[in-house]
Design an enzyme around this catalytic site. Structure first.
Site, PDB file in Angstrom:
ATOM      1  N   GLY A 139      40.284 -12.966 -19.997  1.00 47.05           N
ATOM      2  CA  GLY A 139      40.927 -11.716 -19.622  1.00 47.05           C
ATOM      3  C   GLY A 139      42.353 -11.869 -19.129  1.00 47.05           C
ATOM      4  O   GLY A 139      43.227 -11.068 -19.465  1.00 47.05           O
TER       5      GLY A 139
ATOM      6  N   HIS B 176      32.724 -14.067 -20.156  1.00 49.20           N
ATOM      7  CA  HIS B 176      31.888 -14.453 -19.018  1.00 49.20           C
ATOM      8  C   HIS B 176      31.514 -13.293 -18.111  1.00 49.20           C
ATOM      9  O   HIS B 176      30.734 -13.448 -17.176  1.00 49.20           O
ATOM     10  CB  HIS B 176      32.560 -15.579 -18.206  1.00 49.20           C
ATOM     11  CG  HIS B 176      33.704 -15.135 -17.340  1.00 49.20           C
ATOM     12  ND1 HIS B 176      33.601 -15.045 -15.978  1.00 49.20           N
ATOM     13  CD2 HIS B 176      34.973 -14.797 -17.643  1.00 49.20           C
ATOM     14  CE1 HIS B 176      34.755 -14.650 -15.464  1.00 49.20           C
ATOM     15  NE2 HIS B 176      35.605 -14.503 -16.460  1.00 49.20           N
TER      16      HIS B 176
ATOM     17  N   THR C 294      44.030 -24.740 -32.247  1.00 54.46           N
ATOM     18  CA  THR C 294      42.741 -24.780 -32.943  1.00 54.46           C
ATOM     19  C   THR C 294      41.720 -23.900 -32.226  1.00 54.46           C
ATOM     20  O   THR C 294      41.532 -24.014 -31.015  1.00 54.46           O
ATOM     21  CB  THR C 294      42.220 -26.228 -33.013  1.00 54.46           C
ATOM     22  OG1 THR C 294      43.173 -27.031 -33.697  1.00 54.46           O
ATOM     23  CG2 THR C 294      40.888 -26.281 -33.741  1.00 54.46           C
TER      24      THR C 294
ATOM     25  N   CYS D 217      39.283 -13.720  -7.961  1.00 53.73           N
ATOM     26  CA  CYS D 217      40.560 -14.418  -8.072  1.00 53.73           C
ATOM     27  C   CYS D 217      41.288 -14.501  -6.732  1.00 53.73           C
ATOM     28  O   CYS D 217      42.247 -15.246  -6.591  1.00 53.73           O
ATOM     29  CB  CYS D 217      41.455 -13.719  -9.094  1.00 53.73           C
ATOM     30  SG  CYS D 217      40.708 -13.646 -10.736  1.00 53.73           S
TER      31      CYS D 217
END
Length: 391
Positions: free
Chosen positions: A71, A201, A237, A325
């Site tokens: 996110g 998640h 990748t 956070c």
């Protein structure tokens, strides 16, 4: 002692089916999807199928889905990409005071680099005023970025109405939808969004993988330079195993959304009512009705949030005081302060976020232990002693 996890807004347990879907892409199908040999083709097929599934779920086309690390990256890319890609048209961005820090800190970065940002106020429920949004728009406005639902208090914004305002004024509209995926049906055309962020998640998928929806025709700068991956916009990748996991988690999340939401709402209301009935001087934060089904955010007066969380942890209960956070910060929630809560009450905030693996038994266990913990902490509080004395 029980082990009760009620911090699903921070992250969720990866479902067994999701883990099983990823394993082959760590073992036999480990090829680089850019390679032309069989192992590479197998990875490319899984990558394409996963992109198609995400697109169908959002009502988008597969060419509008870009995989990211989560996110925060999706928010950064959407906002910086539009800002730097359209600075010839203007330098004004509109957001709110209650956004996730991935949005707020990105906007602050842009302010230091020549852009102007308007931070909209919210009401006591955490809801924006649409007239404030309309009045903030000027000739230099190039982007509106407003979250779909708040990660702390669960308030759901009028995204469809915001999308209409943006379209009428020919302004790009980005929404951080990280908290709503798996809780609300999404149709990007119906909502009128041009960019949308999500992260696996939050809906029982793996960490470190997310996606950004970018509507066809949106002008924005590439985010990572290097190879030609993600249609030359994000080099590197692709992590096929995690992308497959994201797609599987998304598929499971929308298999029976109605019953999922009914279950969470039942648990949520049981938790809210139980706390309110047992503990005095408690305030429910966020909108009463327009809130995420699993979100419970309360402020408990005469309590310090840190002491409350540590006591809950000792009882085997995982919760938070707000955004994961900022959980290491002792500052009160910027969201609650923007909603008008005084510092001393915002300091006593508690977020309990429910998920698929929670039960009524766990809800009752939390109510019982929270009641005891609050009473014990208040018994040690001189402020609460004064209140008891006044009564």
């Amino acid at each position: 002692m029980k082990d009760v996890y009620m911090d699903n807004a921070a992250t969720t347990q990866v479902k067994k089916e999701v883990v099983e879907s990823m394993i082959p892409y760590f073992t036999e199908n480990y090829g680089n999807p850019s390679s032309i040999y069989k192992k590479g083709r197998n990875s490319k097929k899984a990558l394409d199928e996963s992109r198609d599934l995400v697109a169908r779920t959002l009502g988008a086309t597969s060419r509008e889905i870009y995989f990211t690390s989560g996110g925060s990256e999706s928010d950064n890319w959407a906002i910086k990409g539009v800002a730097f890609g359209n600075k010839d048209k203007g330098n004004h961005i509109i957001t709110t005071k209650i956004e996730h820090h991935a949005v707020l800190h990105t906007c602050e970065y842009l302010e230091r680099n020549g852009f102007n940002v308007t931070y909209l106020d919210v009401d006591k429920y955490g809801m924006i005023n649409l007239d404030d949004l309309k009045n903030a728009i000027n000739d230099n406005t190039i982007l509106i970025t407003i979250m779909y639902a708040n990660n702390e208090v669960g308030t759901i914004q009028p995204i469809k109405e915001i999308g209409k305002i943006a379209k009428e004024n020919n302004i790009y509209f980005h929404t951080d939808a990280v908290q709503v995926i798996g809780n609300i049906e999404i149709d990007v055309d119906e909502l009128g969004v041009d960019l949308l962020s999500l992260s696996a998640h939050k809906f029982y998928g793996p960490k470190g993988i997310g996606a950004l929806y970018i509507r066809k025709g949106v002008k924005l700068h590439p985010y990572i330079h290097g190879g030609a991956q993600e249609r030359n916009r994000r080099a590197g990748t692709e992590n096929v195993a995690l992308i497959v996991g994201l797609a599987k988690a998304l598929e499971l999340a929308y298999e029976d959304l109605e019953s999922h939401n009914k279950y969470l709402i039942r648990l949520r209301d049981r938790l809210i009512n139980g706390i309110m009935d047992r503990i005095s001087n408690v305030k429910l934060n966020g909108h009463i009705e327009k809130r995420l089904p699993g979100n419970v955010n309360i402020s408990i007066e005469f309590i310090e949030g840190e002491a409350l969380l540590l006591s809950l942890d000792m009882a085997g209960i995982a919760a938070s005081s707000g955004s994961a956070c900022t959980s290491g910060s002792l500052d009160p929630s910027h969201v609650l302060l923007a909603m008008g809560l005084p510092h001393e009450i915002a300091h006593g905030s508690l977020r309990l976020s429910l998920g698929d693996f929670n039960s009524e038994e766990e809800v009752d266990y939390v109510i019982e232990n929270l009641t005891k913990i609050v009473q014990r902490l208040r018994d040690m509080s001189p402020l609460y002693e004064n209140v008891k004395g006044d009564n």
